[in-house]
Write a protein that holds these residues in place. Structure first.
Motif, PDB file in Angstrom:
ATOM      1  N   PRO A  29       0.824  -1.328   0.063  1.00  0.00           N
ATOM      2  CA  PRO A  29       0.021   0.038   0.056  1.00  0.00           C
ATOM      3  C   PRO A  29       0.851   1.279   0.055  1.00  0.00           C
ATOM      4  O   PRO A  29       0.404   2.392  -0.478  1.00  0.00           O
ATOM      5  CB  PRO A  29      -0.861  -0.120   1.271  1.00  0.00           C
ATOM      6  CG  PRO A  29      -0.393  -1.320   2.000  1.00  0.00           C
ATOM      7  CD  PRO A  29       0.243  -2.219   1.057  1.00  0.00           C
ATOM      8  N   LEU A  30       2.034   1.305   0.637  1.00  0.00           N
ATOM      9  CA  LEU A  30       2.913   2.219   0.424  1.00  0.00           C
ATOM     10  C   LEU A  30       3.132   3.226  -1.169  1.00  0.00           C
ATOM     11  O   LEU A  30       3.379   4.172  -1.148  1.00  0.00           O
ATOM     12  CB  LEU A  30       4.367   2.172   0.950  1.00  0.00           C
ATOM     13  CG  LEU A  30       4.537   2.338   2.515  1.00  0.00           C
ATOM     14  CD1 LEU A  30       6.110   1.965   2.869  1.00  0.00           C
ATOM     15  CD2 LEU A  30       3.959   3.914   3.037  1.00  0.00           C
ATOM     16  N   LEU A  31       2.989   2.084  -2.017  1.00  0.00           N
ATOM     17  CA  LEU A  31       3.200   2.547  -3.361  1.00  0.00           C
ATOM     18  C   LEU A  31       2.127   3.663  -3.573  1.00  0.00           C
ATOM     19  O   LEU A  31       2.463   4.494  -4.672  1.00  0.00           O
ATOM     20  CB  LEU A  31       2.898   1.273  -4.188  1.00  0.00           C
ATOM     21  CG  LEU A  31       4.157   0.424  -4.101  1.00  0.00           C
ATOM     22  CD1 LEU A  31       3.747  -0.945  -5.361  1.00  0.00           C
ATOM     23  CD2 LEU A  31       5.467   0.599  -4.728  1.00  0.00           C
ATOM     24  N   GLN A  32       1.025   3.502  -3.164  1.00  0.00           N
ATOM     25  CA  GLN A  32      -0.251   4.567  -3.523  1.00  0.00           C
ATOM     26  C   GLN A  32       0.572   5.908  -3.162  1.00  0.00           C
ATOM     27  O   GLN A  32      -0.075   6.908  -3.505  1.00  0.00           O
ATOM     28  CB  GLN A  32      -1.263   4.294  -2.608  1.00  0.00           C
ATOM     29  CG  GLN A  32      -1.933   2.846  -2.994  1.00  0.00           C
ATOM     30  CD  GLN A  32      -2.976   2.543  -2.220  1.00  0.00           C
ATOM     31  OE1 GLN A  32      -3.491   3.025  -1.254  1.00  0.00           O
ATOM     32  NE2 GLN A  32      -3.201   1.092  -2.170  1.00  0.00           N
ATOM     33  N   GLN A  33       1.435   6.051  -2.166  1.00  0.00           N
ATOM     34  CA  GLN A  33       1.779   7.646  -1.951  1.00  0.00           C
ATOM     35  C   GLN A  33       2.955   8.061  -2.725  1.00  0.00           C
ATOM     36  O   GLN A  33       3.731   9.121  -2.671  1.00  0.00           O
ATOM     37  CB  GLN A  33       2.471   7.299  -0.376  1.00  0.00           C
ATOM     38  CG  GLN A  33       1.434   6.739   0.452  1.00  0.00           C
ATOM     39  CD  GLN A  33       1.877   6.756   1.896  1.00  0.00           C
ATOM     40  OE1 GLN A  33       3.085   7.590   2.147  1.00  0.00           O
ATOM     41  NE2 GLN A  33       1.020   6.150   2.774  1.00  0.00           N
ATOM     42  N   ILE A  34       3.234   7.429  -3.945  1.00  0.00           N
ATOM     43  CA  ILE A  34       4.230   7.879  -4.776  1.00  0.00           C
ATOM     44  C   ILE A  34       3.728   8.574  -5.949  1.00  0.00           C
ATOM     45  O   ILE A  34       2.534   8.168  -6.595  1.00  0.00           O
ATOM     46  CB  ILE A  34       5.277   6.661  -5.232  1.00  0.00           C
ATOM     47  CG1 ILE A  34       5.720   5.925  -4.036  1.00  0.00           C
ATOM     48  CG2 ILE A  34       6.065   6.924  -6.426  1.00  0.00           C
ATOM     49  CD1 ILE A  34       6.295   4.490  -4.300  1.00  0.00           C
TER      50      ILE A  34
END
Ligand SMILES: NC(=O)C1=CN([C@@H]2O[C@H](COP(=O)(O)OP(=O)(O)OC[C@H]3O[C@@H](n4cnc5c(N)ncnc54)[C@H](OP(=O)(O)O)[C@@H]3O)[C@@H](O)[C@H]2O)C=CC1
Ligand SMILES: N[C@@H](CC=O)C(=O)O
Ligand code: NA
Length: 428
Positions: A29-34
């Motif tokens: 889910p951290l990918l959504q912050q890129i």
């Protein structure tokens, strides 16, 4: 949005990375912050296979590394310049860097890591060795408590693909190279793959991480696969070997120096590296106390390499979110000294050599006498074929110092019955 990327290059790896970042469902889910904020290319009028807003694509790469809004610069352009200066400028402007560029790291690592360390920034390079295979992070972290003895790898996908197809189909070298280029495995200039230079860059990086000292690239002995012929592949097969381009870094037990080298090698069929085929890479690491551990996976190609690039980006995003003032020592590269590397003549190894000789009595005896004079003992001698009226003799030696073996060969070459020595290969 969260973390802004400035990506330099939208070729095989750049496109794979953008595709991965544009399709984040089911991934971390951290990918959504890129945010893909800027992407630098050479020319705007190319079909890229990915959709990006017009304002994201630019040919002004300097503007990306100087833009205060960019948090992470992802260098996927390759080559030495302007890649080197763009990385240095990005670091001087306070940006973390992710790169797949083993050529730049192997040559300018000292400058790049010194600049990064002075600025308290990270340079992440998982994609630079073994494509998608996680090997850089394991060496920096999970394996770093071990004393590493040997790193032995098939680290170039293009040459492994070529050798596999030559072996499997008896294909011709140049046709298979063209396929590797079409599949996006080869470097922009494929001589870097074929002549072993790409593998040399990669083993220099692995040796530096494994043995904790910088490696001077000029000290890395390097031979490519151009001289590997169908004849040798067939002989190797009969003798119980396959031919692989191996990159090896080894700590000599009786001195502080390393052996760091790249060359085509006869690998016994039962060895774990013998079954690594096509574009796959594998890196076998031996250390104490862990013993042997092998990393295996796709060594090149858009998706696999994008996986490694994006995992580095993800690590940085996580760090940016939890950041303390002090850099994480397990993610930085801090060694300053250069490791001494011994010359190839000091290597002790087995050899395979193929001779074309006159078909007359006593030739094998003469070879044996000459080898014996230089302390070379032979494990096997076979005479099977004839080529253009000349006898073909193949020998495999026991372990011998390379310098001694070469002296014996120099004398053998002068024997009246010897026509030529078309092949000389090392045996694992
Ligand atoms: N291909 C692979 O499987 C792997 C590659 N790598 C490494 O990844 C890096 C990229 O490789 P790859 O994607 O194959 O390379 P490509 O040649 O496919 O792509 C290079 C990209 O960089 C851009 N570029 C290059 N030079 C410049 C420049 N001077 N100014 C602006 N843009 C530039 C090109 O722009 P344009 O498209 O406009 O020409 C292109 O988009 C290399 O360091 C390579 O060694 C690492 C692991 C695997
Ligand atoms: N050209 C390289 C690409 C990955 O590093 C290879 O063939 O392995
Ligand atoms: Na990798």
């Amino acid at each position: 949005m969260g973390v802004k990327l400035g990506i330099l290059g939208l070729g095989t790896v750049g496109t794979g990375t953008v595709q991965l970042l544009q399709d984040v469902a089911g991934r971390n889910p951290l990918l959504q912050q890129i945010e893909i904020y800027r992407v630098g290319v050479r020319t705007l009028d190319k079909n890229r296979g990915v959709e990006l807003p017009a304002e994201v694509l630019t040919t002004d790469l300097a503007a990306i590394v100087n833009d205060p809004a960019v948090d992470i610069v992802v260098e996927l352009m390759g080559g030495l310049e302007p890649a080197r200066s763009l990385i240095i400028t990005a670091l001087k402007n306070g940006k973390h860097v992710v790169t797949a560029n083993k050529a730049a790291i192997a040559r300018f690592g000292a400058e790049i890591f010194t600049t990064a360390n002075q600025a308290g920034l990270y340079v992440m390079l998982e994609a630079a060795v073994g494509g998608g295979i996680p090997v850089i992070q394991p060496l920096k972290q999970s394996l770093s408590v071990n004393r590493i003895h040997t790193v032995t790898g098939i680290v170039n996908g293009t040459t492994n693909y070529i050798l596999t197809r030559m072996q499997r189909e008896g294909s011709n070298f140049s046709d298979v190279l063209a396929d590797a280029q079409t599949l996006g495995y080869a470097e922009a200039d494929p001589t870097a793959d074929v002549d072993g230079l790409d593998a040399a860059d990669k083993i220099a990086i692995l040796a530096s991480l494994g043995f904790g000292g910088r490696i001077n690239l000029e000290d890395v002995y390097c031979e490519g696969i151009r001289q590997v012929s169908k004849t040798d592949i067939t002989y190797a097969e009969k003798l119980g070997f396959v031919i692989k381009l191996l990159a090896i870094a080894k700590q000599y037990t009786d001195s502080s120096s390393l052996s760091v080298r790249v060359h085509p090698t006869l690998v016994p069929k039962a060895h774990p590296l013998a079954s690594i085929n096509d574009v796959y890479n594998a890196i076998l690491i031996e250390g104490e106390p862990i013993g042997q551990v092998m990393f295996f996976g796709p060594g090149a190609g858009a998706g696999a390499t994008a996986s490694a690039v994006t995992s580095d980006i993800l690590n940085l995003v996580a760090l940016l979110q939890t950041s303390t003032a002090k850099p994480n020592p397990l993610l930085t590269c801090r060694h300053q000294h250069y490791s001494p590397v011994a010359p190839i003549t000091e290597l002790v190894t087995r050899f395979y050599a193929r001779f074309l000789t006159k078909d007359q009595p006593g030739v094998i005896g003469n070879l044996g006498t000459c080898f014996g004079k230089y302390g070379v003992s032979l494990e096997s001698v076979v005479q099977t074929g004839f080529q253009k009226g000349l006898a073909e003799i193949v020998v495999v030696s026991h372990d011998v110092r390379e310098g001694d073996f070469r002296q014996a060969l120099a004398e053998i070459q002068t024997l009246e019955a010897i026509d030529s020595i078309p092949s000389l290969l090392r045996v694992l």
